[in-house]
Design a protein around this motif. Structure first.
Motif, PDB file in Angstrom:
ATOM      1  N   ALA A  40     -36.290 -29.746  16.659  1.00 58.43           N
ATOM      2  CA  ALA A  40     -36.120 -28.267  16.371  1.00 58.43           C
ATOM      3  C   ALA A  40     -35.965 -27.723  15.262  1.00 58.43           C
ATOM      4  O   ALA A  40     -36.727 -26.871  14.735  1.00 58.43           O
ATOM      5  CB  ALA A  40     -34.972 -27.756  17.256  1.00 58.43           C
ATOM      6  N   THR A  41     -34.848 -28.522  14.297  1.00 62.15           N
ATOM      7  CA  THR A  41     -34.836 -27.868  13.229  1.00 62.15           C
ATOM      8  C   THR A  41     -35.882 -28.137  12.019  1.00 62.15           C
ATOM      9  O   THR A  41     -36.377 -27.268  11.076  1.00 62.15           O
ATOM     10  CB  THR A  41     -33.382 -28.510  12.514  1.00 62.15           C
ATOM     11  OG1 THR A  41     -33.693 -29.819  12.401  1.00 62.15           O
ATOM     12  CG2 THR A  41     -32.269 -27.935  13.232  1.00 62.15           C
ATOM     13  N   GLU A  42     -36.587 -29.526  12.276  1.00 56.31           N
ATOM     14  CA  GLU A  42     -37.641 -29.639  11.336  1.00 56.31           C
ATOM     15  C   GLU A  42     -38.684 -28.706  11.597  1.00 56.31           C
ATOM     16  O   GLU A  42     -39.394 -28.003  10.655  1.00 56.31           O
ATOM     17  CB  GLU A  42     -38.134 -31.055  11.702  1.00 56.31           C
ATOM     18  CG  GLU A  42     -37.256 -32.068  10.964  1.00 56.31           C
ATOM     19  CD  GLU A  42     -37.218 -32.228   9.708  1.00 56.31           C
ATOM     20  OE1 GLU A  42     -38.267 -32.068   8.892  1.00 56.31           O
ATOM     21  OE2 GLU A  42     -36.080 -32.368   8.975  1.00 56.31           O
ATOM     22  N   MET A  43     -39.085 -28.309  12.844  1.00 53.78           N
ATOM     23  CA  MET A  43     -40.057 -27.564  13.276  1.00 53.78           C
ATOM     24  C   MET A  43     -40.092 -26.117  12.638  1.00 53.78           C
ATOM     25  O   MET A  43     -40.767 -25.340  12.180  1.00 53.78           O
ATOM     26  CB  MET A  43     -40.283 -27.585  14.806  1.00 53.78           C
ATOM     27  CG  MET A  43     -41.810 -26.993  15.258  1.00 53.78           C
ATOM     28  SD  MET A  43     -43.244 -27.940  14.739  1.00 53.78           S
ATOM     29  CE  MET A  43     -44.629 -27.132  15.367  1.00 53.78           C
ATOM     30  N   LEU A  44     -38.769 -25.648  13.065  1.00 52.37           N
ATOM     31  CA  LEU A  44     -38.252 -24.211  12.603  1.00 52.37           C
ATOM     32  C   LEU A  44     -38.528 -24.079  11.074  1.00 52.37           C
ATOM     33  O   LEU A  44     -38.837 -23.138  10.702  1.00 52.37           O
ATOM     34  CB  LEU A  44     -37.114 -23.788  13.215  1.00 52.37           C
ATOM     35  CG  LEU A  44     -36.986 -23.660  14.562  1.00 52.37           C
ATOM     36  CD1 LEU A  44     -35.695 -23.462  15.178  1.00 52.37           C
ATOM     37  CD2 LEU A  44     -37.972 -22.581  15.127  1.00 52.37           C
ATOM     38  N   GLU A  45     -37.905 -24.915  10.480  1.00 55.12           N
ATOM     39  CA  GLU A  45     -37.864 -25.183   8.830  1.00 55.12           C
ATOM     40  C   GLU A  45     -39.292 -24.916   8.461  1.00 55.12           C
ATOM     41  O   GLU A  45     -39.609 -24.193   7.379  1.00 55.12           O
ATOM     42  CB  GLU A  45     -37.133 -26.244   8.281  1.00 55.12           C
ATOM     43  CG  GLU A  45     -37.021 -26.061   6.804  1.00 55.12           C
ATOM     44  CD  GLU A  45     -36.383 -27.198   6.137  1.00 55.12           C
ATOM     45  OE1 GLU A  45     -36.233 -27.437   4.873  1.00 55.12           O
ATOM     46  OE2 GLU A  45     -36.168 -28.385   7.105  1.00 55.12           O
ATOM     47  N   ALA A  46     -40.293 -25.693   9.074  1.00 54.94           N
ATOM     48  CA  ALA A  46     -41.528 -25.711   8.717  1.00 54.94           C
ATOM     49  C   ALA A  46     -42.174 -24.403   8.933  1.00 54.94           C
ATOM     50  O   ALA A  46     -42.994 -24.090   8.151  1.00 54.94           O
ATOM     51  CB  ALA A  46     -42.156 -26.850   9.419  1.00 54.94           C
ATOM     52  N   LEU A  47     -41.959 -23.885   9.977  1.00 55.22           N
ATOM     53  CA  LEU A  47     -42.320 -22.625  10.317  1.00 55.22           C
ATOM     54  C   LEU A  47     -41.671 -21.357   9.512  1.00 55.22           C
ATOM     55  O   LEU A  47     -42.330 -20.236   9.758  1.00 55.22           O
ATOM     56  CB  LEU A  47     -42.423 -22.140  11.761  1.00 55.22           C
ATOM     57  CG  LEU A  47     -43.335 -23.139  12.568  1.00 55.22           C
ATOM     58  CD1 LEU A  47     -43.064 -22.919  13.927  1.00 55.22           C
ATOM     59  CD2 LEU A  47     -44.746 -22.618  12.304  1.00 55.22           C
ATOM     60  N   GLY A  48     -40.805 -21.561   8.731  1.00 55.88           N
ATOM     61  CA  GLY A  48     -40.353 -20.646   7.897  1.00 55.88           C
ATOM     62  C   GLY A  48     -38.964 -19.909   8.564  1.00 55.88           C
ATOM     63  O   GLY A  48     -38.658 -18.798   8.103  1.00 55.88           O
ATOM     64  N   VAL A  49     -38.565 -20.335   9.586  1.00 60.06           N
ATOM     65  CA  VAL A  49     -37.155 -19.754  10.217  1.00 60.06           C
ATOM     66  C   VAL A  49     -36.077 -20.255   9.568  1.00 60.06           C
ATOM     67  O   VAL A  49     -35.967 -21.359   9.162  1.00 60.06           O
ATOM     68  CB  VAL A  49     -37.317 -20.299  11.721  1.00 60.06           C
ATOM     69  CG1 VAL A  49     -36.030 -19.550  12.427  1.00 60.06           C
ATOM     70  CG2 VAL A  49     -38.581 -19.797  12.676  1.00 60.06           C
ATOM     71  N   ASN A  50     -35.247 -19.244   9.384  1.00 60.99           N
ATOM     72  CA  ASN A  50     -33.795 -19.534   8.736  1.00 60.99           C
ATOM     73  C   ASN A  50     -33.146 -20.367   9.517  1.00 60.99           C
ATOM     74  O   ASN A  50     -32.386 -19.773  10.556  1.00 60.99           O
ATOM     75  CB  ASN A  50     -33.381 -18.110   8.312  1.00 60.99           C
ATOM     76  CG  ASN A  50     -31.883 -18.418   7.629  1.00 60.99           C
ATOM     77  OD1 ASN A  50     -31.701 -19.505   7.063  1.00 60.99           O
ATOM     78  ND2 ASN A  50     -31.016 -17.360   7.651  1.00 60.99           N
TER      79      ASN A  50
END
Length: 465
Positions: free
Chosen positions: A139-149
């Motif tokens: 979850a965190t890796e994917m969200l970070e990649a998509l630019g989510v804080n």
């Protein structure tokens, strides 16, 4: 051990005093197998030189980091859980382990999940399943990649215990996760002190958040400080809600104790990435009424922000707080436009045109003819790069018209955009990679997926304006 000049310990939480936390001891685990180490972020906070024994010492045994907290702290808070107030909350299977200054001087917390029981465990075992740890990394890796804080998964150790859970085949393997995040304070932290009518604590907490989490000198008057903090939180959470929508992400449990005061996303349990733009899509099997479904996430986060406003109303004028809350929807709408266009790889233009484009994009996605990931991938740069009869729908023709004249080749500079298919993280992919671990102890598919996600993140981060 030689300390890196980039390591800057700063345990500011101690300024708040013992009414805000309880000192706790970490669990003694029978094993400590390092399964994931975030070397990129370790380097950012001055721990990049740590070798495997040091990772185990500090992130499985939880020996204090140099010049940092001498004992872990379980923070106290309350919260609304599915709109029901619960005064018996707090860090029940985690604690704040250390605080450091990271890039650009931000105060970052190293906190845990699955590190043992605390006074707030409520009969829980204080543990985390290995699958839960793997899921949080994804979850965190994917969200970070998509630019989510988002918080960052920092370290994951398998701990050698057998756990029993109602939502996983049991017995199942155990783990302990360390997160790196911008602040450990939640809306629920404010709710606890409002519940006890402790105005002094609310004032101290407000000043702590302004100074150490938002990097601002608090106004002299407490009422002004409260209004300023509420304004900052409103903007940060509106951006958070918009980023979930642009990412096609469903957090699953947007309770007020799961909303960080910085607007940073964290604490991933029953999360999902929605395959299609389906407003009713839910992540949690126990969310039968769809309170936290895909399209209701903005409503849920705004509701939580309203609870913060009620807390700050004890030390500030509601006359000044209410307009900020009422403006939350506008801030969300504006952030949505920006983030949808950014994921599409289209540079901002005239605001009215951007608004029409975002509306056309959502209408096209809502046809559910292709997945969210596929649509953004194929239309990256402002024009469809793939012949697909599903893009013959009226809504996609309208999207093409809205994009006319806005093609942006710079958005396709990274080689990722020439791949055959986009990187995605749907539940089937999560389960397949977990099955390799559960059945064969094969971590290669997990490691390959993390590498794939980070490559997408590099592509997303390539400047195009």
């Amino acid at each position: 051990m030689v300390k890196s000049p980039a390591y800057n310990p700063d345990p500011r939480i101690l300024e708040l005093g013992p009414d805000f936390y309880d000192e706790v001891a970490p669990a003694m685990f029978p094993e400590a197998k390092l399964r994931f180490a975030n070397h990129h972020w370790a380097k950012q906070i001055g721990l990049g030189s740590y070798m495997r024994p040091a990772w185990e010492k500090h992130f499985a045994r939880f020996d204090p980091l140099p010049d940092n907290l001498e004992a872990p702290l379980a923070l106290r808070y309350h919260g609304h859980q599915f709109r029901n107030y619960n005064p018996d909350l707090g860090d029940g299977r985690g604690f704040l382990f250390a605080q450091v200054r990271g890039p650009e001087g931000r105060l970052l917390d190293l906190a845990t999940k699955g590190s043992g029981q605390t006074p707030w465990s409520r009969q829980g075992d204080g543990r985390l399943t290995l699958k839960g740890g793997v899921r949080e990394i994804f979850a965190t890796e994917m969200l970070e990649a998509l630019g989510v804080n988002t918080s960052k998964s920092f370290a994951l150790f398998e701990t050698g215990e057998s756990l029993w859970r109602s939502d996983e085949p049991s017995p199942t393997r155990s783990s302990v996760l360390t997160r790196l995040g911008h602040g450990h304070i939640r809306i629920g932290t404010f709710q606890r002190f409002a519940f006890h009518r402790d105005k002094a604590a609310l004032k101290a907490l407000t000043r702590y958040c302004l100074e150490h989490l938002y990097g601002e000198t608090p106004p002299e008057k407490d009422k002004d400080a409260a209004v300023r903090l509420f304004d900052l939180v409103a903007s940060a959470t509106a951006h958070l809600a918009a980023s979930y929508m642009a990412a096609g992400f469903v957090h699953g449990v947007l309770n007020s104790d799961n909303i960080a005061i910085t607007g940073e996303s964290f604490d991933y349990g029953p999360w999902r990435f929605a395959p299609y733009w389906n407003p009713r899509f839910t992540a949690a099997y126990f969310d039968g009424e769809g309170l936290y479904s895909f399209a209701r996430q903005p409503e849920a986060i705004q509701w939580d922000v309203a609870q913060l406003g009620g807390c700050l109303g004890l030390i500030a004028s509601e006359r000044k707080l209410n307009p900020i809350l009422n403006d939350w929807g506008r801030r969300f709408d504006e952030a949505c436009i920006d983030l949808l266009l950014a994921r599409l790889g289209v540079a901002p233009g005239h605001r009215d045109d951007d608004r029409k484009l975002a509306k056309a994009l959502v209408a096209a996605l809502a046809t559910e003819t292709v997945t969210i990931d596929r649509a953004f991938f194929d239309w990256r740069g402002g024009a469809c790069r793939r012949e697909d009869e599903r893009y013959d729908a009226e809504e996609y023709r309208a999207l093409a018209a809205a994009l006319e004249g806005r093609a942006n080749e710079a958005a396709l500079a990274h080689s990722y955009w020439s791949d055959e298919a986009p990187c995605s993280m749907h539940i089937e992919e999560v389960e397949a990679r977990w099955a390799a671990i559960a059945e064969r102890d094969d971590w290669k598919p997990f490691e390959a997926k993390v590498k794939e996600i980070r490559r997408m993140g590099d592509a997303m981060a390539t400047p195009f304006v």
